[in-house]
Enzyme design. Structure first.
Site, PDB file in Angstrom:
ATOM      1  N   ASN A 119       0.871  -1.177   0.000  1.00 25.37           N
ATOM      2  CA  ASN A 119       0.000   0.000   0.000  1.00 25.37           C
ATOM      3  C   ASN A 119       0.908   1.226   0.000  1.00 25.37           C
ATOM      4  O   ASN A 119       1.484   1.571   1.026  1.00 25.37           O
ATOM      5  CB  ASN A 119      -0.885  -0.039   1.260  1.00 25.37           C
ATOM      6  CG  ASN A 119      -1.724   1.219   1.421  1.00 25.37           C
ATOM      7  OD1 ASN A 119      -1.811   2.038   0.510  1.00 25.37           O
ATOM      8  ND2 ASN A 119      -2.347   1.356   2.589  1.00 25.37           N
TER       9      ASN A 119
ATOM     10  N   LYS B  61       0.059   4.230  -0.305  1.00 25.61           N
ATOM     11  CA  LYS B  61      -0.612   5.417   0.245  1.00 25.61           C
ATOM     12  C   LYS B  61      -0.380   6.616  -0.688  1.00 25.61           C
ATOM     13  O   LYS B  61      -0.309   6.422  -1.898  1.00 25.61           O
ATOM     14  CB  LYS B  61      -0.145   5.677   1.680  1.00 25.61           C
ATOM     15  CG  LYS B  61      -0.277   4.408   2.538  1.00 25.61           C
ATOM     16  CD  LYS B  61      -0.104   4.629   4.003  1.00 25.61           C
ATOM     17  CE  LYS B  61      -0.268   3.303   4.732  1.00 25.61           C
ATOM     18  NZ  LYS B  61      -0.253   3.449   6.176  1.00 25.61           N
TER      19      LYS B  61
ATOM     20  N   HIS C  62      -9.641   1.124   4.697  1.00 21.35           N
ATOM     21  CA  HIS C  62      -8.390   1.327   5.445  1.00 21.35           C
ATOM     22  C   HIS C  62      -8.673   2.271   6.614  1.00 21.35           C
ATOM     23  O   HIS C  62      -9.486   3.186   6.497  1.00 21.35           O
ATOM     24  CB  HIS C  62      -7.327   1.925   4.515  1.00 21.35           C
ATOM     25  CG  HIS C  62      -5.973   1.930   5.146  1.00 21.35           C
ATOM     26  ND1 HIS C  62      -5.599   2.873   6.076  1.00 21.35           N
ATOM     27  CD2 HIS C  62      -4.914   1.093   5.019  1.00 21.35           C
ATOM     28  CE1 HIS C  62      -4.366   2.611   6.479  1.00 21.35           C
ATOM     29  NE2 HIS C  62      -3.930   1.539   5.848  1.00 21.35           N
TER      30      HIS C  62
ATOM     31  N   GLU D 196      -7.114   4.671   7.742  1.00 18.43           N
ATOM     32  CA  GLU D 196      -6.890   6.096   7.439  1.00 18.43           C
ATOM     33  C   GLU D 196      -8.108   6.704   6.757  1.00 18.43           C
ATOM     34  O   GLU D 196      -8.343   7.912   6.861  1.00 18.43           O
ATOM     35  CB  GLU D 196      -5.618   6.250   6.586  1.00 18.43           C
ATOM     36  CG  GLU D 196      -4.368   6.034   7.434  1.00 18.43           C
ATOM     37  CD  GLU D 196      -3.147   5.561   6.676  1.00 18.43           C
ATOM     38  OE1 GLU D 196      -3.117   5.657   5.438  1.00 18.43           O
ATOM     39  OE2 GLU D 196      -2.217   5.060   7.347  1.00 18.43           O
TER      40      GLU D 196
ATOM     41  N   GLU E  39      -5.557  -4.939  10.437  1.00 18.97           N
ATOM     42  CA  GLU E  39      -4.557  -3.900  10.665  1.00 18.97           C
ATOM     43  C   GLU E  39      -4.886  -3.149  11.956  1.00 18.97           C
ATOM     44  O   GLU E  39      -5.727  -2.229  11.945  1.00 18.97           O
ATOM     45  CB  GLU E  39      -4.557  -2.898   9.504  1.00 18.97           C
ATOM     46  CG  GLU E  39      -4.212  -3.515   8.171  1.00 18.97           C
ATOM     47  CD  GLU E  39      -3.628  -2.485   7.207  1.00 18.97           C
ATOM     48  OE1 GLU E  39      -2.524  -2.735   6.709  1.00 18.97           O
ATOM     49  OE2 GLU E  39      -4.251  -1.434   6.991  1.00 18.97           O
TER      50      GLU E  39
ATOM     51  N   GLY F  38       2.289   2.228  10.806  1.00 24.58           N
ATOM     52  CA  GLY F  38       3.277   3.302  10.695  1.00 24.58           C
ATOM     53  C   GLY F  38       3.966   3.654  12.005  1.00 24.58           C
ATOM     54  O   GLY F  38       4.647   4.674  12.090  1.00 24.58           O
TER      55      GLY F  38
ATOM     56  N   SER G 180       3.153  -2.133  10.325  1.00 25.80           N
ATOM     57  CA  SER G 180       4.589  -2.211  10.644  1.00 25.80           C
ATOM     58  C   SER G 180       5.228  -3.547  10.294  1.00 25.80           C
ATOM     59  O   SER G 180       6.125  -4.025  10.986  1.00 25.80           O
ATOM     60  CB  SER G 180       4.839  -1.860  12.115  1.00 25.80           C
ATOM     61  OG  SER G 180       4.459  -0.520  12.374  1.00 25.80           O
TER      62      SER G 180
HETATM   63  P1  PGA Z   1       2.681   0.285   7.589  1.00 27.48           P
HETATM   64  O1  PGA Z   1       1.221   0.516   6.968  1.00 27.48           O
HETATM   65  O2  PGA Z   1       3.201  -1.015   7.043  1.00 27.48           O
HETATM   66  O3  PGA Z   1       3.478   1.483   7.131  1.00 27.48           O
HETATM   67  O4  PGA Z   1       2.511   0.229   9.083  1.00 27.48           O
HETATM   68  C1  PGA Z   1       0.344  -0.552   6.741  1.00 27.48           C
HETATM   69  C2  PGA Z   1      -0.947  -0.060   6.167  1.00 27.48           C
HETATM   70  O5  PGA Z   1      -1.433   1.021   6.574  1.00 27.48           O
HETATM   71  O6  PGA Z   1      -1.533  -0.705   5.265  1.00 27.48           O
END
Ligand code: PGA
Length: 247
Positions: free
Chosen positions: A11, A13, A95, A97, A165, A171, A210
């Site tokens: 992803n 983003k 997601h 976010e 997640e 992150g 992560s």
């Molecule tokens: P990350 O993000 O691996 O940077 O923690 C995962 C995600 O949001 O899909």
């Protein structure tokens, strides 16, 4: 029992300009003929160019969101049909976010999942608890509730995946223990079976949050973990390939 084909999805983003297509090409070259399914979900602006660049490789291209409607007066939005025409095969939906930043509810995510099916895209539906919910002992209730609410009955027998997640792991460099991941993944599997029947055993349950080369093997070999949704570590081919190789 049917076992899911694992999927490792990146992803990106809101990261990626034309130059970064070289990373995607390096991933495609690096995976060679691997049996693992690999996907990269770049920003919508890069989907078409990435799909052309990766045509014939083992790496599929996906979107990061879609509107539920196929077309209309929805300034700034993109439909599943548009993503598919640009060359996407999959789409990330719900997601955290987007749930947090755009108020996306389970019902909206379910409507988007239907749109994905209508447009010929395979949905990757994200679920996960916040730190407050985990501390309050509500993780399984929250996550299984999201699975029930975000996955429409029409997904029965169709290709899709769920990404667990934990919001607090995205992150941050923090990850749940393997036992904690397994507990949630088992609960998701049981809920999928209840809601969508035995055919849902074919749907991989991805872990996201992560994932990096140093923890990938441990996470990917946990029970009921059928792959990963990788954010930051998917931006560099070397790291993403190391994660794919850990499966
Ligand atoms: P990350 O993000 O691996 O940077 O923690 C995962 C995600 O949001 O899909």
């Amino acid at each position: 029992m049917t076992t899911p084909t694992p999927l490792i999805a990146g992803n990106w983003k809101m990261n990626g300009l034309e130059n970064d297509l070289a990373e995607a090409a390096a991933v495609a070259a690096g995976v060679g003929a691997t049996a693992t399914r690999v996907a990269i979900c770049p920003p919508a602006t890069l989907i078409e160019r990435m799909a052309r660049a990766l045509a014939g490789s083992k790496v599929d291209v996906g979107g990061q969101d879609c509107r539920a409607q196929a077309s209309g007066a929805f300034t700034g939005d993109v439909s599943a049909e548009m993503l598919a025409q640009a060359g996407a095969r999959l789409v990330i939906l719900g997601h955290s976010e987007r749930r947090a930043g755009y108020g996306e509810t389970d019902a909206l995510v379910a409507a988007k999942a239907l749109a994905a099916l209508r447009g010929g895209l395979e949905p990757i539906v994200c679920v996960g608890e916040t730190l407050e919910e985990r501390k309050a002992g509500r993780t399984l209730e929250v996550v299984t509730g999201q699975v029930r609410g975000s996955l429409p009955a029409e997904l029965a027998g169709r290709a899709f995946s769920v990404a667990y997640e934990p919001v607090w792991a995205i992150g941050t460099g923090l990850t749940p223990s393997v036992a904690e991941i397994e507990e949630v993944h088992r609960a998701i599997r049981a809920t999928l079976r209840e809601e969508l029947g035995e055919a849902s055993n074919r749907a991989p349950i991805l872990y996201g949050g992560s994932v990096k080369p140093s923890n990938a093997a441990e996470i990917l070999h946990a029970a009921e973990v059928g792959g990963a949704l990788v954010g930051g570590a998917s931006l560099k081919a070397q790291d993403f390939l190391a994660i794919i190789g850990a499966l």
